[in-house]
Write a protein that holds these residues in place. Structure first.
Motif, PDB file in Angstrom:
ATOM      1  N   GLY A   1       0.818  -1.203   0.000  1.00 14.79           N
ATOM      2  CA  GLY A   1       0.000   0.000   0.000  1.00 14.79           C
ATOM      3  C   GLY A   1       0.853   1.255   0.000  1.00 14.79           C
ATOM      4  N   ILE A   2       0.352   2.307   0.635  1.00 14.82           N
ATOM      5  CA  ILE A   2       1.045   3.593   0.663  1.00 14.82           C
ATOM      6  C   ILE A   2       2.432   3.490   1.317  1.00 14.82           C
ATOM      7  CG2 ILE A   2       0.955   5.979   1.453  1.00 14.82           C
ATOM      8  CD1 ILE A   2      -0.949   5.327  -0.821  1.00 14.82           C
TER       9      ILE A   2
ATOM     10  N   GLN B   1       4.833   2.103  -1.180  1.00 11.85           N
ATOM     11  CA  GLN B   1       5.132   3.076  -2.233  1.00 11.85           C
ATOM     12  C   GLN B   1       6.088   4.151  -1.730  1.00 11.85           C
ATOM     13  OE1 GLN B   1       1.646   4.371  -4.660  1.00 11.85           O
ATOM     14  NE2 GLN B   1       0.483   2.910  -3.416  1.00 11.85           N
ATOM     15  N   ILE B   2       5.914   4.570  -0.481  1.00 11.93           N
ATOM     16  CA  ILE B   2       6.810   5.570   0.098  1.00 11.93           C
ATOM     17  C   ILE B   2       8.241   5.036   0.149  1.00 11.93           C
ATOM     18  CG2 ILE B   2       7.398   6.841   2.207  1.00 11.93           C
ATOM     19  CD1 ILE B   2       4.344   6.946   2.774  1.00 11.93           C
TER      20      ILE B   2
ATOM     21  N   TYR C   1       3.957   5.522   8.711  1.00 10.71           N
ATOM     22  CA  TYR C   1       2.996   6.331   7.968  1.00 10.71           C
ATOM     23  C   TYR C   1       1.689   6.361   8.735  1.00 10.71           C
ATOM     24  CZ  TYR C   1      -0.366   7.707   4.345  1.00 10.71           C
ATOM     25  OH  TYR C   1      -1.369   8.327   3.635  1.00 10.71           O
TER      26      TYR C   1
ATOM     27  N   ALA D   1      -1.855   6.967   8.473  1.00  7.10           N
ATOM     28  CA  ALA D   1      -2.840   7.055   7.402  1.00  7.10           C
ATOM     29  C   ALA D   1      -3.947   8.045   7.710  1.00  7.10           C
ATOM     30  CB  ALA D   1      -3.436   5.672   7.135  1.00  7.10           C
TER      31      ALA D   1
ATOM     32  N   LYS E   1      -2.140  11.367   7.404  1.00  6.63           N
ATOM     33  CA  LYS E   1      -1.305  11.392   6.192  1.00  6.63           C
ATOM     34  C   LYS E   1       0.064  12.017   6.459  1.00  6.63           C
ATOM     35  CE  LYS E   1      -5.369  11.574   3.198  1.00  6.63           C
ATOM     36  NZ  LYS E   1      -6.097  12.307   2.122  1.00  6.63           N
TER      37      LYS E   1
ATOM     38  N   LEU F   1       7.065  13.440  -2.512  1.00  5.85           N
ATOM     39  CA  LEU F   1       6.052  12.472  -2.103  1.00  5.85           C
ATOM     40  C   LEU F   1       4.642  12.989  -2.405  1.00  5.85           C
ATOM     41  CD1 LEU F   1       7.503  11.167   1.295  1.00  5.85           C
ATOM     42  CD2 LEU F   1       7.325   9.908  -0.849  1.00  5.85           C
ATOM     43  N   LYS F   2       4.426  14.274  -2.185  1.00  5.23           N
ATOM     44  CA  LYS F   2       3.112  14.844  -2.492  1.00  5.23           C
ATOM     45  C   LYS F   2       2.817  14.766  -3.987  1.00  5.23           C
ATOM     46  CE  LYS F   2       2.559  18.126   1.342  1.00  5.23           C
ATOM     47  NZ  LYS F   2       2.492  19.563   1.716  1.00  5.23           N
TER      48      LYS F   2
ATOM     49  N   LEU G   1       2.465  10.872  -4.850  1.00  3.28           N
ATOM     50  CA  LEU G   1       1.345  10.227  -4.161  1.00  3.28           C
ATOM     51  C   LEU G   1       0.286  11.289  -3.847  1.00  3.28           C
ATOM     52  CD1 LEU G   1       3.361   7.971  -1.669  1.00  3.28           C
ATOM     53  CD2 LEU G   1       2.231   7.240  -3.769  1.00  3.28           C
TER      54      LEU G   1
ATOM     55  N   GLN H   1      -2.280  11.832  -0.662  1.00  4.27           N
ATOM     56  CA  GLN H   1      -1.931  10.819   0.340  1.00  4.27           C
ATOM     57  C   GLN H   1      -0.934  11.342   1.380  1.00  4.27           C
ATOM     58  OE1 GLN H   1      -3.533   8.004   0.488  1.00  4.27           O
ATOM     59  NE2 GLN H   1      -4.614   8.298  -1.454  1.00  4.27           N
ATOM     60  N   ILE H   2      -0.311  12.487   1.113  1.00  2.00           N
ATOM     61  CA  ILE H   2       0.736  12.999   2.002  1.00  2.00           C
ATOM     62  C   ILE H   2       0.422  14.438   2.400  1.00  2.00           C
ATOM     63  CG2 ILE H   2       3.206  13.416   2.305  1.00  2.00           C
ATOM     64  CD1 ILE H   2       2.550  10.482   1.776  1.00  2.00           C
TER      65      ILE H   2
END
Length: 302
Positions: free
Chosen positions: A224-225, A228-229, A253, A255, A258, A286-287, A290, A293-294
């Protein structure tokens, strides 16, 4: 070697699996073997090559990676291999006879580089030092874990030591200027490595030594996120900060809010420009990659 535990980690190549250990196997560097004849100096690799499905073996300080032939799947044999490696190590077996070529000194070069952090000097090496980044805030943290770091702390001006793949970042107190002492440190590190002395003898204890941060790829692959990070940090951020003698490690992270928490090490830790790096570099990237999400990236010990 006592009470060795092995954990199994899959890789992106389904023919290769990693067997991570909780103890140091070799004194820095790595070894790769394509057959049993090449493994004459590696009793563990020789034993593993007797398994008919073993194609290639790669040994580092804290893991053994094995590539299999396509005659079976890892799921059928990985537990058996894990048990075999654990038994070998717990019975005192030699992983690699590193003294085989001790009569021939290794050609080692050490170069010094300034970093964006004026308190930190990066000492790069053409020798692989570790597969696991380690950071020591004082000599007590280094005593049980890294004889090399402990020796560097004997310089009275040394405040912190960070050891990565092929470089060492040393943080000094303000009592001296790097121009006056970097040559002495560079010579010392080179002579230490040429002598074949131990770099890291065991990994920092996560429970008993929180500030000696051990950063390595998670043994359980994140999804998941968070996954990916980690991929973005590995591909876009880590190579850049490593060039400056630093390291960034994913920690968590949140969630709900965020928020990404990271650990800054080496030259990045305490660097005057680290806040700008976080906000303008890592957070922005990252922003962008993603979206939605951040919200923020924070350094928990930077």
């Amino acid at each position: 070697m006592k009470d060795v535990k092995i954990t199994i980690q899959e890789t992106t190549n389904n023919t290769i699996i990693k067997f991570n250990t909780n103890q140091i196997l070799i004194n820095g560097g790595s070894y790769e073997y394509n057959n049993i004849d090449e493994a004459k100096n590696a009793p563990l690799a020789q034993q593993l090559f007797y398994l008919p499905f073993v194609k290639k073996i790669f040994i580092t300080a804290n893991f053994i990676a094995i590539q299999r032939f396509d005659i079976l799947e890892w799921a059928d044999v990985q537990e058996e291999v894990k048990e075999q490696i654990e038994a070998f190590l717990n019975n005192g077996g030699i992983v690699v006879n590193e003294k085989t070529n001790s009569s021939k000194k290794e050609a080692i070069e050490i170069y010094a580089e300034v970093t964006p952090n004026p308190s930190v000097m990066k000492f790069g090496s053409n020798k692989s030092l570790t597969q696991t980044d380690v950071e020591y805030k004082n000599i007590d943290e280094a005593n049980k874990s890294s004889p090399l770091a402990q020796a560097i702390f004997n310089f009275p001006f040394v405040k912190e030591v960070f050891i990565s793949d092929n470089y060492i970042s040393v943080t000094k107190y303000d009592m001296v200027e790097w121009n006056d002492v970097f040559a002495e440190v560079r010579t010392f590190i080179r002579e230490y490595l040429v002598a074949g002395k131990i770099i890291i003898k065991e990994l920092p204890n996560k429970e008993g030594n929180i500030s000696a941060n051990k950063t390595e790829e998670p043994q359980v692959k994140l999804e998941g996120i968070p996954g990916q990070i980690v991929d973005i940090l590995d591909e876009y951020i880590k190579p850049a900060v490593a060039g400056d003698g630093g390291n960034i490690a994913f920690r968590s992270y949140d969630a709900d809010n965020k928020i990404v928490s990271v650990v800054l090490q080496g030259a990045c830790s305490g660097c005057p420009s680290s806040t700008a790096t976080l906000k303008n570099g890592i957070e922005s990237l990252l922003k962008e990659m993603l979206p939605n999400q951040i919200n923020e990236v924070v350094a928990i010990n930077g």
